[in-house]
Enzyme design. Structure first.
Site, PDB file in Angstrom:
ATOM      1  N   SER A  60       0.804  -1.083  -0.236  1.00  0.00           N
ATOM      2  CA  SER A  60       0.199  -0.155  -0.111  1.00  0.00           C
ATOM      3  C   SER A  60       0.911   1.320  -0.026  1.00  0.00           C
ATOM      4  O   SER A  60       0.040   2.191  -0.185  1.00  0.00           O
ATOM      5  CB  SER A  60      -1.071   0.065   1.212  1.00  0.00           C
ATOM      6  OG  SER A  60      -1.990  -0.873   0.998  1.00  0.00           O
ATOM      7  N   THR A 119      -4.697 -18.676  -2.978  1.00  0.00           N
ATOM      8  CA  THR A 119      -4.683 -20.158  -3.631  1.00  0.00           C
ATOM      9  C   THR A 119      -4.566 -19.857  -5.119  1.00  0.00           C
ATOM     10  O   THR A 119      -3.921 -21.000  -5.691  1.00  0.00           O
ATOM     11  CB  THR A 119      -6.250 -20.676  -3.557  1.00  0.00           C
ATOM     12  OG1 THR A 119      -7.262 -19.461  -4.052  1.00  0.00           O
ATOM     13  CG2 THR A 119      -6.501 -20.755  -2.021  1.00  0.00           C
ATOM     14  N   SER A 154     -10.349   1.147   2.267  1.00  0.00           N
ATOM     15  CA  SER A 154     -10.801   0.253   1.406  1.00  0.00           C
ATOM     16  C   SER A 154      -9.981   0.465   0.136  1.00  0.00           C
ATOM     17  O   SER A 154      -9.799   1.546  -0.576  1.00  0.00           O
ATOM     18  CB  SER A 154     -12.177   0.711   1.097  1.00  0.00           C
ATOM     19  OG  SER A 154     -12.572  -0.045  -0.132  1.00  0.00           O
ATOM     20  N   ASN A 155      -9.244  -0.501  -0.326  1.00  0.00           N
ATOM     21  CA  ASN A 155      -8.611  -0.724  -1.395  1.00  0.00           C
ATOM     22  C   ASN A 155      -9.218  -0.083  -2.754  1.00  0.00           C
ATOM     23  O   ASN A 155      -8.537   0.329  -3.829  1.00  0.00           O
ATOM     24  CB  ASN A 155      -7.813  -1.792  -1.812  1.00  0.00           C
ATOM     25  CG  ASN A 155      -6.649  -2.347  -0.526  1.00  0.00           C
ATOM     26  OD1 ASN A 155      -5.694  -1.683  -0.718  1.00  0.00           O
ATOM     27  ND2 ASN A 155      -6.972  -3.160   0.379  1.00  0.00           N
ATOM     28  N   GLY A 209       2.840  -0.820   3.803  1.00  0.00           N
ATOM     29  CA  GLY A 209       1.965  -1.740   2.977  1.00  0.00           C
ATOM     30  C   GLY A 209       2.336  -3.227   3.398  1.00  0.00           C
ATOM     31  O   GLY A 209       3.496  -3.521   3.754  1.00  0.00           O
TER      32      GLY A 209
END
Length: 381
Positions: A95, A161, A192-193, A337
């Protein structure tokens, strides 16, 4: 996992946002990968992270107010070969990317191409429509400050995954729009990304160029960041010398190597690669006024309180950057980040002190606290 994947990522991300203003106690433990007894407190703290917190590797770069700098490493850079952590190796910076994206947006504000308090709809008509979501009522400032109410798109389970899957930015926005708004625009703060994926799309719409090219021409070339870039679509590698990045899918489980992954799921919110020294150079340039005019830098520094679990009291968020209190007085500015494989902590003070610490894994609460304390020690000693 013992807790939900979404909650786990949120804790990791917010932990990287928080600094702790208490000294770090070095607990006794097994023999460290590097000597535990050293006169330098930053080295001692990195060694303790590796020894006591099950961190594969750690690296740091510290710049004093007068410009004198030092690199630090501890632990193992490659668990398969046992090789050492490379000094100032390239890492995924998560981030911290938001600070780069926000800087480009604010440069466009200074050029008169966008206005902070105009709606997103002005430049991206029809993009934001959903349950309680309307781009006509969300401003660009609210995107950059996480006060838009846009829900999170991220599904950490999918990333863990299938780490090499490619995501289009619009796909990420559409995933967020499957959920209702978290709150009305401007009502409060919530990380919030999604905000920064929309900001990246805004940059591309206004400039007509890919976000990575804008970051390169406006920032990295401008201040000489030789190892900093937003990977091209499909690029799962890390250029140059770098430690491997690891993650445990369950507490106490085996380390899994997440060095190679497709960062498109983070993109404008978290997809970049850099080094500790490049990050310090970036934040020093940014807050000394080399990248933004005084009016836009002032807007970036205008903060709101951060009210989130795991974040140190007094932490505040501006436009793509945060402000954190130091135990020795004053504050520092940066971001931090986290993403599978790496976590970063640090920033810069008004007098030019700069610190960045990287761990080669996602943090848990205790590890993140200790890493943030190492930043405080390096800033204050």
């Amino acid at each position: 996992m013992s807790i939900s994947t979404r909650a786990a990522f949120r804790v990791a991300t917010l932990t990287a946002l928080a600094a702790v203003t208490a000294s770090l106690a070095t607990a006794p433990g097994a023999a460290a990968a590097t000597p535990a007894r050293t006169p330098d407190p930053v080295q001692r703290q990195l060694d303790a992270l590796v020894r006591d917190s099950a961190v594969p590797g750690a690296l740091a770069h510290v710049v004093k107010a007068g410009g004198r700098a030092r690199h630090y490493t501890s632990g193992t850079g490659n668990l398969a070969t046992g090789s050492a952590v490379p000094s100032d190796g390239s890492v995924r910076i998560g981030s911290n990317t938001k600070a780069f994206t926000a800087t480009v947006v604010l440069q466009l504000v200074g050029e008169g191409e966008v206005a902070l308090d105009e709606p997103v709809e002005t430049h991206l008509p029809g993009l934001l429509r959903g349950d309680g979501i309307d781009g006509r009522t969300i401003t660009i400032r609210q995107l950059l400050q996480h006060t838009s109410g846009l829900p999170e798109y991220l599904d950490q389970h999918a990333v863990l995954t299938n780490p090499r899957r490619y995501y289009e930015p619009r796909e990420l926005v559409d995933r967020a729009l499957d959920h209702p708004a978290d709150f009305a625009p401007g009502a409060r703060w919530s990380y919030s990304n999604t905000n920064y994926i929309v900001a990246g799309l805004l940059v591309q719409k206004v400039t007509g160029r890919p976000l990575g090219e804008e970051i390169k021409s406006r920032i990295t070339d401008s201040v000489g960041l030789r190892h900093t870039y937003l990977p091209d679509p499909g690029d799962t590698t890390i250029r140059g010398r770098h430690p491997r990045g690891y993650h445990r899918l369950a507490a106490g489980g085996p380390w899994r190597d997440y060095t190679r992954l497709d960062p498109s799921w983070g993109w404008a919110a978290g997809g970049m690669i850099s080094t500790n020294s490049d990050l310090n150079r970036f934040y020093r340039a940014l807050f000394s006024g080399r990248l933004l005019a005084p009016a836009q830098l002032g807007e970036m520094r205008a903060t709101v309180p951060v009210d989130a679990e795991g974040v140190a009291p007094g932490t505040r968020y501006g436009l793509g950057v945060q402000s954190i209190s130091l135990s020795c007085g004053g504050r520092y500015w940066g971001h931090g980040g986290s993403l599978p494989g790496f976590s970063t902590y640090g920033g810069v003070t008004r007098d030019g002190r700069a610190v960045n610490v990287t761990l080669t894994t996602l943090p848990n609460g205790r590890t993140g606290t200790r890493a943030a304390a190492a930043v405080d020690t390096a800033m204050c000693r």
